[in-house]
Design a protein around this motif. Structure first.
Motif, PDB file in Angstrom:
ATOM      1  N   ALA A  75     -89.571  71.669 -11.424  1.00  0.00           N
ATOM      2  CA  ALA A  75     -90.212  72.409 -10.376  1.00  0.00           C
ATOM      3  C   ALA A  75     -89.001  72.396  -9.295  1.00  0.00           C
ATOM      4  O   ALA A  75     -89.243  73.498  -8.463  1.00  0.00           O
ATOM      5  CB  ALA A  75     -91.196  71.619  -9.652  1.00  0.00           C
ATOM      6  N   HIS A  76     -88.083  71.653  -9.313  1.00  0.00           N
ATOM      7  CA  HIS A  76     -86.765  71.798  -8.163  1.00  0.00           C
ATOM      8  C   HIS A  76     -85.771  72.890  -8.666  1.00  0.00           C
ATOM      9  O   HIS A  76     -85.325  73.702  -7.777  1.00  0.00           O
ATOM     10  CB  HIS A  76     -86.056  70.479  -8.053  1.00  0.00           C
ATOM     11  CG  HIS A  76     -86.951  69.487  -7.365  1.00  0.00           C
ATOM     12  ND1 HIS A  76     -87.137  69.422  -6.122  1.00  0.00           N
ATOM     13  CD2 HIS A  76     -87.251  68.203  -7.986  1.00  0.00           C
ATOM     14  CE1 HIS A  76     -87.910  68.090  -5.657  1.00  0.00           C
ATOM     15  NE2 HIS A  76     -87.939  67.648  -6.925  1.00  0.00           N
ATOM     16  N   ASP A  77     -85.911  73.452 -10.033  1.00  0.00           N
ATOM     17  CA  ASP A  77     -85.170  74.474 -10.493  1.00  0.00           C
ATOM     18  C   ASP A  77     -85.586  75.882 -10.181  1.00  0.00           C
ATOM     19  O   ASP A  77     -85.686  76.524 -10.999  1.00  0.00           O
ATOM     20  CB  ASP A  77     -84.767  74.251 -11.922  1.00  0.00           C
ATOM     21  CG  ASP A  77     -83.880  75.170 -12.441  1.00  0.00           C
ATOM     22  OD1 ASP A  77     -82.948  75.526 -11.841  1.00  0.00           O
ATOM     23  OD2 ASP A  77     -83.642  75.464 -13.655  1.00  0.00           O
ATOM     24  N   VAL A  78     -85.794  75.964  -8.818  1.00  0.00           N
ATOM     25  CA  VAL A  78     -86.326  77.313  -8.569  1.00  0.00           C
ATOM     26  C   VAL A  78     -85.381  78.422  -8.887  1.00  0.00           C
ATOM     27  O   VAL A  78     -85.797  79.641  -9.310  1.00  0.00           O
ATOM     28  CB  VAL A  78     -86.778  77.670  -7.004  1.00  0.00           C
ATOM     29  CG1 VAL A  78     -88.093  76.525  -6.787  1.00  0.00           C
ATOM     30  CG2 VAL A  78     -85.719  77.077  -6.196  1.00  0.00           C
ATOM     31  N   ALA A  79     -84.070  78.310  -8.755  1.00  0.00           N
ATOM     32  CA  ALA A  79     -83.204  79.510  -8.866  1.00  0.00           C
ATOM     33  C   ALA A  79     -83.405  79.896 -10.531  1.00  0.00           C
ATOM     34  O   ALA A  79     -83.109  80.941 -11.074  1.00  0.00           O
ATOM     35  CB  ALA A  79     -81.778  79.128  -8.524  1.00  0.00           C
ATOM     36  N   VAL A 283     -92.729  90.159  -1.124  1.00  0.00           N
ATOM     37  CA  VAL A 283     -92.438  91.492  -1.959  1.00  0.00           C
ATOM     38  C   VAL A 283     -91.137  91.595  -2.724  1.00  0.00           C
ATOM     39  O   VAL A 283     -91.003  91.698  -3.821  1.00  0.00           O
ATOM     40  CB  VAL A 283     -92.565  92.748  -0.924  1.00  0.00           C
ATOM     41  CG1 VAL A 283     -91.832  93.967  -1.640  1.00  0.00           C
ATOM     42  CG2 VAL A 283     -93.610  92.836  -0.199  1.00  0.00           C
ATOM     43  N   LEU A 284     -90.113  90.976  -2.274  1.00  0.00           N
ATOM     44  CA  LEU A 284     -88.777  91.078  -2.513  1.00  0.00           C
ATOM     45  C   LEU A 284     -88.388  90.048  -3.657  1.00  0.00           C
ATOM     46  O   LEU A 284     -87.370  90.197  -4.417  1.00  0.00           O
ATOM     47  CB  LEU A 284     -87.638  91.054  -1.610  1.00  0.00           C
ATOM     48  CG  LEU A 284     -87.222  89.642  -1.100  1.00  0.00           C
ATOM     49  CD1 LEU A 284     -85.535  89.447  -0.645  1.00  0.00           C
ATOM     50  CD2 LEU A 284     -87.998  89.417   0.307  1.00  0.00           C
ATOM     51  N   GLY A 285     -89.170  89.072  -3.862  1.00  0.00           N
ATOM     52  CA  GLY A 285     -88.899  88.150  -5.056  1.00  0.00           C
ATOM     53  C   GLY A 285     -88.947  86.600  -4.338  1.00  0.00           C
ATOM     54  O   GLY A 285     -88.574  85.684  -5.283  1.00  0.00           O
ATOM     55  N   GLY A 286     -89.697  86.459  -3.411  1.00  0.00           N
ATOM     56  CA  GLY A 286     -89.947  84.997  -2.884  1.00  0.00           C
ATOM     57  C   GLY A 286     -88.921  84.391  -2.013  1.00  0.00           C
ATOM     58  O   GLY A 286     -87.855  85.229  -1.586  1.00  0.00           O
ATOM     59  N   ILE A 287     -88.945  83.153  -1.586  1.00  0.00           N
ATOM     60  CA  ILE A 287     -87.996  82.573  -0.835  1.00  0.00           C
ATOM     61  C   ILE A 287     -86.688  82.471  -1.594  1.00  0.00           C
ATOM     62  O   ILE A 287     -85.691  82.789  -0.857  1.00  0.00           O
ATOM     63  CB  ILE A 287     -88.611  81.164  -0.521  1.00  0.00           C
ATOM     64  CG1 ILE A 287     -89.978  81.291   0.300  1.00  0.00           C
ATOM     65  CG2 ILE A 287     -87.630  80.399   0.257  1.00  0.00           C
ATOM     66  CD1 ILE A 287     -90.640  79.881   0.446  1.00  0.00           C
ATOM     67  N   THR A 288     -86.531  82.287  -2.657  1.00  0.00           N
ATOM     68  CA  THR A 288     -85.261  82.116  -3.388  1.00  0.00           C
ATOM     69  C   THR A 288     -84.443  83.524  -3.122  1.00  0.00           C
ATOM     70  O   THR A 288     -83.377  83.461  -2.895  1.00  0.00           O
ATOM     71  CB  THR A 288     -85.353  82.038  -5.156  1.00  0.00           C
ATOM     72  OG1 THR A 288     -85.968  80.729  -5.043  1.00  0.00           O
ATOM     73  CG2 THR A 288     -84.123  82.007  -5.870  1.00  0.00           C
ATOM     74  N   GLU A 289     -85.049  84.651  -3.378  1.00  0.00           N
ATOM     75  CA  GLU A 289     -84.156  86.077  -3.118  1.00  0.00           C
ATOM     76  C   GLU A 289     -84.354  86.279  -1.689  1.00  0.00           C
ATOM     77  O   GLU A 289     -83.168  86.888  -1.157  1.00  0.00           O
ATOM     78  CB  GLU A 289     -85.244  87.031  -3.823  1.00  0.00           C
ATOM     79  CG  GLU A 289     -84.046  88.079  -4.148  1.00  0.00           C
ATOM     80  CD  GLU A 289     -83.129  88.167  -5.356  1.00  0.00           C
ATOM     81  OE1 GLU A 289     -82.694  89.188  -5.619  1.00  0.00           O
ATOM     82  OE2 GLU A 289     -83.066  86.781  -5.638  1.00  0.00           O
ATOM     83  N   TYR A 290     -85.035  85.806  -0.672  1.00  0.00           N
ATOM     84  CA  TYR A 290     -85.125  86.091   0.515  1.00  0.00           C
ATOM     85  C   TYR A 290     -83.708  85.434   1.128  1.00  0.00           C
ATOM     86  O   TYR A 290     -83.033  86.051   2.169  1.00  0.00           O
ATOM     87  CB  TYR A 290     -86.352  85.708   1.345  1.00  0.00           C
ATOM     88  CG  TYR A 290     -86.346  85.754   2.865  1.00  0.00           C
ATOM     89  CD1 TYR A 290     -87.452  87.083   3.196  1.00  0.00           C
ATOM     90  CD2 TYR A 290     -85.661  85.334   3.661  1.00  0.00           C
ATOM     91  CE1 TYR A 290     -87.428  87.184   4.570  1.00  0.00           C
ATOM     92  CE2 TYR A 290     -85.626  85.592   4.992  1.00  0.00           C
ATOM     93  CZ  TYR A 290     -86.396  86.671   5.424  1.00  0.00           C
ATOM     94  OH  TYR A 290     -86.890  87.091   6.786  1.00  0.00           O
ATOM     95  N   LEU A 291     -83.587  84.147   0.683  1.00  0.00           N
ATOM     96  CA  LEU A 291     -82.401  83.486   1.255  1.00  0.00           C
ATOM     97  C   LEU A 291     -81.133  84.393   0.950  1.00  0.00           C
ATOM     98  O   LEU A 291     -80.164  84.557   1.612  1.00  0.00           O
ATOM     99  CB  LEU A 291     -82.488  82.256   0.640  1.00  0.00           C
ATOM    100  CG  LEU A 291     -83.411  81.211   1.236  1.00  0.00           C
ATOM    101  CD1 LEU A 291     -83.137  79.835   0.473  1.00  0.00           C
ATOM    102  CD2 LEU A 291     -83.541  80.742   2.704  1.00  0.00           C
ATOM    103  N   ARG A 292     -81.044  84.825  -0.270  1.00  0.00           N
ATOM    104  CA  ARG A 292     -79.906  85.588  -0.836  1.00  0.00           C
ATOM    105  C   ARG A 292     -79.572  86.809   0.159  1.00  0.00           C
ATOM    106  O   ARG A 292     -78.684  87.323   0.748  1.00  0.00           O
ATOM    107  CB  ARG A 292     -80.080  85.970  -2.289  1.00  0.00           C
ATOM    108  CG  ARG A 292     -79.965  84.792  -3.166  1.00  0.00           C
ATOM    109  CD  ARG A 292     -80.414  85.180  -4.552  1.00  0.00           C
ATOM    110  NE  ARG A 292     -80.188  84.008  -5.357  1.00  0.00           N
ATOM    111  CZ  ARG A 292     -80.924  83.947  -6.824  1.00  0.00           C
ATOM    112  NH1 ARG A 292     -81.906  84.680  -6.898  1.00  0.00           N
ATOM    113  NH2 ARG A 292     -80.504  82.991  -7.565  1.00  0.00           N
TER     114      ARG A 292
END
Length: 380
Positions: A75-79, A283-292
């Motif tokens: 679960a920690h490997d979100v990327a 919409v854009l892909g969640g928190i992982t993608e938002y941070l990018r």
């Protein structure tokens, strides 16, 4: 912390009064709700707005395409999970429904990660949960039965101010340009010089000349007041058109709420198609993608003003330096009605023109299962 299950539900929450934006009528909001269970007893929840129809299709995407790739993973490997789902889902859809569904699952994974650390998401990301997060009061929709649109906007601005908001946003595009210009003037009569007004067209205008004619009239209606931004005047795919407008008008152009993944936002940035970017975590892909996306915007000195989902965006804004303000909907307006299915004690608190984060771990939200059951039975 292994993922042992991923479950998805669709719930439709009716609006009490039918309403319109420039491009569609809205009778209900559908939300995709995600629960992720881990072998350490730490569960994560996520959600995304799935639109006004077709909510069950999102559930099937999670069950058939995403969950098999997520169950059993760390679960920690979100990327890593994000990359695997995106790669395996290339044929099913690099954008659209798949990415929205992935957004909700990704949010649930970050919720579980922050909970496992015993921290609110903002603190987990390095932010200050005690700071007031800047926000604006969104609304100005076209409600069924309105006979005096200018008066309705004026009354809404007064409500916003009573609740402590200095900054505001209203819709444009569903009326003739002159009618929306009257609404803008009415809003600014109330706001005066004490706050800012943004306008949101929801892709109302067919081309640059039409969008340009509209903003010229709106700027005249605003008089000595600078409009805060002009949101989505064109279809989101008309990147060159947004860039053209950004070069030609004094009001900043804002867009990005329907764009997905870092690659869509790369096009907006490279083409200078927006003065303000509006990523939406659901919409854009969640928190992982938002941070990018937020990091890319910051590298090009572009501010962000995230769209919707204030409960999560407040956490992200507290941890990211280039957020102008978070969009917030006062629940009693019954426009963005997600918090009707959230327990009252976990609803987002607002005061003094901003949002207050709690110390609850994760995204700080708990689903109200009784209300979800109520709406799932077709009531409300």
């Amino acid at each position: 912390m292994k993922i042992v299950s991923v479950s998805a539900r669709d719930v439709g929450v009716p609006l009490k009064t039918p309403t319109r934006i420039s491009t569609r009528e809205i009778l209900a909001r559908h939300y995709l709700l995600i629960n992720v269970e881990t072998d350490e007893g730490v569960d994560g929840i996520g959600y995304a707005y799935s639109g006004t129809i077709g909510g069950e299709a999102f559930v099937k995407v999670v069950e058939d395409l995403i969950a098999p790739l997520v169950v059993g993973a760390d679960a920690h490997d979100v990327a890593g999970i994000w990359a695997r789902v995106y790669q395996e889902g290339l044929l099913a859809g690099r954008r659209g429904l798949l990415i929205r569904a992935l957004s909700a699952v990704d949010i649930a994974l970050w919720d579980a990660k922050a909970k496992s650390a015993g921290l609110p998401l903002a603190a987990y990301l390095g932010g200050d949960v005690t700071a007031l997060v800047p926000a604006y009061a969104s609304g100005g929709y076209y409600l069924a039965g309105e006979t005096d649109p200018a008066r309705a906007v004026r009354e809404e601005m007064e409500l916003n101010r009573e609740r402590g908001f200095a900054d505001h946003k209203i819709k444009v595009g569903a009326l003739p340009i002159a009618g929306d210009a009257e609404r803008i003037a009415a809003a600014l009569e109330v706001i005066g010089g004490s706050g800012r007004l943004a306008i949101d067209a929801n892709n109302a205008y067919a081309d640059v000349p039409e969008a340009l004619a509209a903003i010229r009239e709106f700027e005249r209606a605003a008089g000595d007041h600078q409009l805060w931004w002009y949101e989505e005047p064109l279809s989101p795919d008309k990147i060159a058109g947004h860039a053209d407008l950004a070069r030609r008008v004094k009001t900043p152009i804002a867009t990005g709420e329907i764009h997905q993944t870092r690659w869509d936002f790369r096009q907006l940035i490279e083409n200078r198609a927006a003065d303000i970017l509006q990523p939406d975590v659901g919409v854009l892909g969640g928190i992982t993608e938002y941070l990018r996306v937020a990091a890319a915007a910051d590298a090009f000195d572009l501010p962000t003003a995230p769209h919707w989902h204030a409960n999560i965006h407040a956490h992200l804004a507290a941890a990211l330096p280039n957020t102008v303000a978070v969009e917030h909907f006062i629940l009693e307006k019954d426009i963005y009605n997600f918090e009707r299915i959230v327990t009252e004690e976990t609803r987002l608190r607002y005061a003094d023109g901003g949002l207050r984060l709690s110390s609850r771990p994760g995204i700080g939200v708990a689903f109200d299962e009784d209300m979800i059951a109520f709406f799932s039975r077709g009531r409300g």
